[in-house]
Design a protein around this motif. Structure first.
Motif, short mmCIF file in Angstrom:
data_model
loop_
_atom_site.label_atom_id
_atom_site.label_comp_id
_atom_site.label_asym_id
_atom_site.label_seq_id
_atom_site.Cartn_x
_atom_site.Cartn_y
_atom_site.Cartn_z
N LEU A 267 0.84 -1.20 0.00
CA LEU A 267 0.00 0.00 0.00
C LEU A 267 0.87 1.25 0.00
CD1 LEU A 267 -2.88 -0.82 2.50
CD2 LEU A 267 -3.00 -0.54 0.02
N THR A 268 1.92 1.24 0.86
CA THR A 268 2.77 2.42 0.95
C THR A 268 3.36 2.74 -0.42
OG1 THR A 268 3.33 1.69 3.15
CG2 THR A 268 4.69 3.41 2.21
N LEU A 269 3.90 1.69 -1.06
CA LEU A 269 4.56 1.93 -2.34
C LEU A 269 3.57 2.46 -3.36
CD1 LEU A 269 6.83 -1.21 -2.55
CD2 LEU A 269 7.54 1.15 -2.26
N ILE A 270 2.39 1.83 -3.43
CA ILE A 270 1.45 2.21 -4.48
C ILE A 270 0.86 3.60 -4.21
CG2 ILE A 270 -0.76 1.64 -5.52
CD1 ILE A 270 -0.01 -1.29 -5.18
N ILE A 271 0.38 3.82 -2.96
CA ILE A 271 -0.28 5.09 -2.66
C ILE A 271 0.71 6.24 -2.77
CG2 ILE A 271 -1.44 6.42 -0.88
CD1 ILE A 271 -2.62 3.83 0.14
N ALA A 272 1.87 6.07 -2.12
CA ALA A 272 2.80 7.20 -2.07
C ALA A 272 3.31 7.55 -3.46
CB ALA A 272 3.96 6.88 -1.14
N ASN A 273 3.69 6.53 -4.22
CA ASN A 273 4.21 6.84 -5.55
C ASN A 273 3.12 7.39 -6.45
OD1 ASN A 273 7.02 6.23 -5.48
ND2 ASN A 273 6.46 4.09 -5.23
N GLY A 274 1.91 6.82 -6.31
CA GLY A 274 0.81 7.33 -7.12
C GLY A 274 0.52 8.78 -6.81
N MET A 275 0.46 9.11 -5.51
CA MET A 275 0.15 10.49 -5.13
C MET A 275 1.26 11.44 -5.56
SD MET A 275 -2.78 10.67 -3.81
CE MET A 275 -2.79 12.27 -3.01
N ALA A 276 2.50 10.96 -5.47
CA ALA A 276 3.62 11.86 -5.79
C ALA A 276 3.57 12.31 -7.24
CB ALA A 276 4.95 11.15 -5.51
N THR A 277 3.05 11.45 -8.14
CA THR A 277 3.00 11.85 -9.54
C THR A 277 2.04 13.02 -9.75
OG1 THR A 277 1.27 10.27 -9.96
CG2 THR A 277 3.49 9.55 -10.42
N LEU A 278 1.10 13.20 -8.81
CA LEU A 278 0.08 14.24 -9.02
C LEU A 278 0.50 15.60 -8.49
CD1 LEU A 278 -3.00 12.14 -7.89
CD2 LEU A 278 -2.14 12.47 -10.20
N GLN A 279 1.63 15.66 -7.78
CA GLN A 279 1.97 16.90 -7.09
C GLN A 279 2.64 17.90 -8.03
OE1 GLN A 279 0.71 17.12 -4.20
NE2 GLN A 279 0.16 14.94 -4.29
N ALA A 280 2.27 19.16 -7.86
CA ALA A 280 2.93 20.22 -8.62
C ALA A 280 3.99 20.91 -7.76
CB ALA A 280 1.92 21.24 -9.11
N ASN A 281 3.91 20.69 -6.46
CA ASN A 281 4.87 21.29 -5.55
C ASN A 281 5.98 20.27 -5.28
OD1 ASN A 281 6.09 21.74 -2.90
ND2 ASN A 281 4.69 23.47 -2.78
#
Lengths: 447, 469
Positions: A267-281
């Motif tokens: 979960l950590t790998l999937i959620i964190a990496n997935g969310m990181a791709t969406l960040q503009a900051n």
């Protein structure tokens, strides 16, 4: 013992220096203490093995290695960030709080008693609540401190509840007694419930999913030097303490939780990496990336046998790359901004900083022959054959991670200059970090 | 030691050029590569006399990771190809001025060094490291010196796609590695450990390796990154990709996959052969539909590589030798063809074949040299392409005559699109301005044509080199 004394007295000494208006000596004193601690680990190496201090702590090989690694990270943090800390104007408070949390970090690695563990966690965390909010004029920083404090206290409470349950079953705080008890009754439900609660508490501290929600906000809100400290030394100490507890004392009961830990890693790998791709900051993106590395760190607990080398090397390699990248974000953030477009054309303004940032990001993404690759290598090769499905998820998510790291590299090299000026900071420290990322693998057998 | 010199000379030069303040012409990197070629030939000579040229340094003994450079016939062939093609790539005259030439040549040299490392690696992890590291220089080469609108997207897709592939190789190598009692990445140990696995385990290991190689080569259906990347890369970058970089994948098949998991390939590897053969036909058909020369060459490259891959997977002597020979020949031809494309594009201003015509009347010499290259590309006898394809098809026929038959169609299809392209561009009555070739262009074309014919008439030079140990 001398190691812990140095680290405990350091904070007090720093406050004394402030009283006597000797601020200029703070940074040298800290660095000297860190060097003293490093020297102490070398001197004590192999000498005091298995010597207990009132059954509370033990300087065994694991503890000495962990202390050395955390001290290296702390020194590197200090060398990189001391100018930024002084620039805040309340350097004395910050240094002292950092020193106290460093003392807690060292205690996390050598406890043999649950009480010590809890003390260590609190000594580690309480200064951080203050540090996260240390940019007093900034509402986001205040929010970060408050959020961290509330959620951190809940996590500590859960952890304490777990310790209490285990005490209820075993009638002891001593890790050796607990170890033997679990080996004899590995299905005792009180112990298992306690272990589950401790696991939850720790998962919060290292920001593993699904207990990671605080991390991006706190990492983004806290002043960047402090974020660097939290993402490396603090997280490293927490996972090393967790490893000592779970792979050491709770070894026989661990089988019950392996599946849960593996799912948490996934979960950590999937959620964190997935969310990181969406960040503009970029700072927030790196915060998510830090969460994703917690997945790799947590996965080390699943490696069969008490083999702490993968974990320690990962902490070190990720720590150095992470400190470098947070430093660059600090300088870019101060001079231009933290958004992705602030990095546009950085390579034209400062090829040096852009190169170091790229090196750090590539290392975190695991591109060989940089240190991060060997960090991932040791984890994956340890899991190979036992959790092969997890290694495949690790690999797929590293490609996702590469994507968002590449976005920054692309902004620096592929976009046009956005017109802002930029001056490099601490060149020598950055060069040192860059060399470390290239050459660190040679040290991987020493750890 | 000589092996180390071959690897580190371009690397050192690259690091020096990164830090050099004065902007350089290609002279210095060219001299560096020529010296490297000299060292390589000396080394080859010394090795044939019995002096060892290998280099071995234990880097992480606990996991058996050595910096081990090992050279046998196939490595030598690839090393010489890399350096030769590298010289051609730096020598080619691009009509676009290169901004920041220092960094451009530095990245090119670093890439060449990484690829040399991959070809000489006697250690699986070292091979992997070089294989992966080669991506970084080419990423920056395309990003900084490429042309086109969506460079960011294209480089990103290329990088992530090939990275994803090679990570599967790492999983496969690690799987073999963890099955050993004393961990070692040494070639021999990896081969033995791979052979000790059961058939289906070997099949999985092969699948991991082949996905990595298939993305890099590329083989259908993993090729989607390739046309746009070739198209938008600077001409030198395209050459590096087509002439050398994809050879790392085919060489990986020869050096790592075939000896390590032979049973897996024989029992569970048919899908890879099928994909390779499909790739040959698909790419040939795609090449036929292309209107632009660069894309046609790009697809023809996919077709050739599919053929190499299919032939190698037959795991016969002819297949292996033919594969390595074809790698060499394709490397030379790729440099020459893309150089010819650059000459046409810089003179005509575009590369849409249908809008050209009459180049032969304007410049008969260029048309003649280009014709020989085209012949080499369609594997006409007495050109280097023929020897390689013949051996490959022979190997493939051992595996199944049907495969050879279908793959053999590519020769006919190749002739069709290549000759049609030649006809559209060179023949016809259009009057088209086509300036005379410069000295550099003349030398490069003539030398490639010379090699293509030499290897076609006397393939023994390379065949003997391949079989030396």
């Amino acid at each position: 013992m001398i190691i812990l004394l140095i680290s405990a007295l350091l904070g007090v000494a720093l406050l004394a220096l402030e009283i006597f208006k000797l601020r200029a000596f703070m940074m040298p004193l800290m660095l000297l203490s860190f060097m003293g601690i490093l020297a102490g680990t070398v001197i004590q190496w192999g000498m005091s093995e298995n010597i207990l201090n009132q059954n509370m702590m033990m300087m065994d090989a694991f503890a000495l290695k962990s202390i050395a690694i955390l001290t290296i990270l702390a020194s590197f943090w200090l060398v990189l960030q001391h100018k930024n800390i002084q620039a805040t104007g309340n350097g004395a408070d910050l240094y002292a709080l950092i020193a106290f949390s460093f003392c807690g970090a060292l205690l996390m690695t050598n406890f043999t008693n649950m009480v010590m563990l809890f003390l260590a966690i609190e000594i580690l965390s309480i200064p951080l609540y203050v540090l996260a909010a240390s940019n007093r004029g900034n509402r986001i920083s205040n929010e970060a401190g408050f959020k961290y404090f509330l959620l951190g206290s809940v996590a500590s409470a859960i952890l304490l509840f777990g310790i209490a349950l285990i005490y209820g079953a075993t009638a002891s705080f001593d890790l050796y007694v607990i170890h033997d008890f679990i080996a004899a009754n590995s299905t005792n439900y009180l112990v298992l419930t306690g272990m589950g609660m401790i696991l939850t508490g720790f998962a919060f501290k290292i920001s593993a999913a699904p207990f990671h929600f605080w991390a991006p906000d706190v990492y983004q809100g806290a002043p960047t030097p402090i974020t660097g400290w939290m993402a490396t030394v603090v997280k490293g100490a927490a996972i090393l303490g967790m490893y000592r507890l779970f792979a050491g004392a709770f070894e026989s009961g661990l089988g019950f939780f392996n599946g849960a830990i593996a799912i948490m890693v996934m979960l950590t790998l999937i959620i964190a990496n997935g969310m990181a791709t969406l960040q503009a900051n970029v700072k927030r993106m790196l915060a998510f990336s830090g969460v994703s590395h917690a997945g790799f760190l947590l996965a080390c607990i699943l490696i069969p046998g008490f083999n702490s080398q993968p974990l320690m090397f990962y902490v070190l390699s990720y720590g150095i790359a992470s400190l470098l990248s947070f430093y660059v974000i600090q300088s870019v953030g101060q001079q231009i901004g933290e958004e992705l477009h602030a990095f546009d054309g950085l390579a034209q303004k400062s090829p040096f900083t852009a190169a170091i940032m790229s090196l750090a990001l590539l290392s975190m993404a695991g591109i060989p022959p940089l240190a991060g690759f060997f960090g991932k290598y040791y984890v994956i090769s340890g899991l190979m054959g036992h959790y092969t499905w997890l290694t495949i998820i690790m690999i797929l998510t590293s490609v996702v991670a590469m994507y968002y790291y590449l976005k920054v590299i692309f902004a620096m090299y592929g976009k046009n200059n956005n017109g802002h000026d930029f001056a490099d900071g601490n060149r020598w420290a950055l060069i040192l970090g860059g060399i470390a990322l290239i050459a660190l693998f040679a040290l991987s057998t020493l750890i | 030691m000589i092996a180390l010199a071959i690897f580190s000379l371009p690397l050192m030069l690259s690091l020096l050029m990164f830090n050099s303040k004065t902007e350089q012409t290609p002279r210095i990197p060219l001299i560096g590569l020529i010296i490297t070629l000299g060292i390589a030939i000396t080394g080859l000579f010394l090795q044939s006399k019995g002096t060892p040229v290998h280099f071995d340094l234990a880097l992480i003994p606990s996991i058996g990771f050595h910096f081990n450079l090992y050279l046998d016939g196939s490595s030598w062939t690839m090393v010489i190809l890399t350096v030769l093609a590298g010289i051609g790539i730096l020598y080619v005259q691009s009509h676009k001025t290169i901004t920041h030439p220092n960094r451009f040549y530095a990245w090119s040299l670093m890439m060449i060094s990484a690829m040399l490392g991959a070809f000489m690696a006697g250690d699986a992890l070292l091979f992997y490291i070089c294989y992966e590291w080669a991506l970084i220089p080419i990423f920056f080469l395309i990003l900084k010196w490429g042309n086109g609108e969506h460079l960011g997207k294209i480089t990103m897709r290329f990088f992530l796609y090939t990275l994803l592939g090679s990570l599967f190789m790492m999983l496969a190598l690690l799987y073999v590695h963890q099955s050993m009692e004393t961990p070692s990445f040494a070639m021999q140990a990896m081969w033995e450990a791979g052979n000790a696995l059961t058939g289906s385990q070997q099949g999985w290991v092969f699948a991991g390796l082949f996905i990595a190689f298939a993305v890099k080569m590329p083989v259908f259906p993993f090729h989607s990154w390739q046309p746009s990347t070739y198209d938008h890369a600077p001409i030198q970058g395209t050459m590096l990709l087509a002439a050398i970089m994809l050879k790392m994948a085919t060489f990986g098949l020869v050096r790592w996959a075939l000896p390590m998991v032979p049973v897996g390939i024989a029992e569970h590897g048919q899908w890879a052969v099928v994909l390779s053969v499909i790739s040959v036909i698909y790419a040939s058909l795609m090449a036929m539909t292309q209107k632009r020369l660069k894309l046609m060459i790009a697809y023809s490259s996919v077709a050739h590589v599919g053929m190499i891959s299919a032939g190698l997977l037959s795991n016969t002597d002819q297949g292996t030798v033919g594969g390595i020979f074809e790698m060499f020949s394709h490397g030379i031809l790729a440099v020459a063809m893309f150089a010819a494309y650059e000459m046409i594009e810089s003179r005509v201003g575009h590369d849409r074949m249908a809008e050209m015509g009459g180049i032969r009347t304007a410049n008969p010499r260029f048309a003649f040299l280009f014709f020989i290259l085209v012949m080499g590309s369609v594997a006409l006898p007495f050109t280097s392409g023929f020897v390689g394809e013949f051996l490959l098809l022979q190997g493939l026929a051992h595996l199944g005559f049907g495969y050879a038959l279908v793959a053999g169609l590519s020769v006919i299809l190749g002739a069709a699109y290549m000759l049609r392209g030649f006809q559209k561009m060179m023949l016809g009555n259009n009057t088209i301005a086509f300036a005379a070739l410069t000295n550099r262009e003349n030398v490069l074309l003539a030398f490639s044509v010379f090699l293509v014919i030499l290897l076609g008439i006397y393939p023994h030079v390379i065949l003997q080199l391949i079989q030396t140990v």
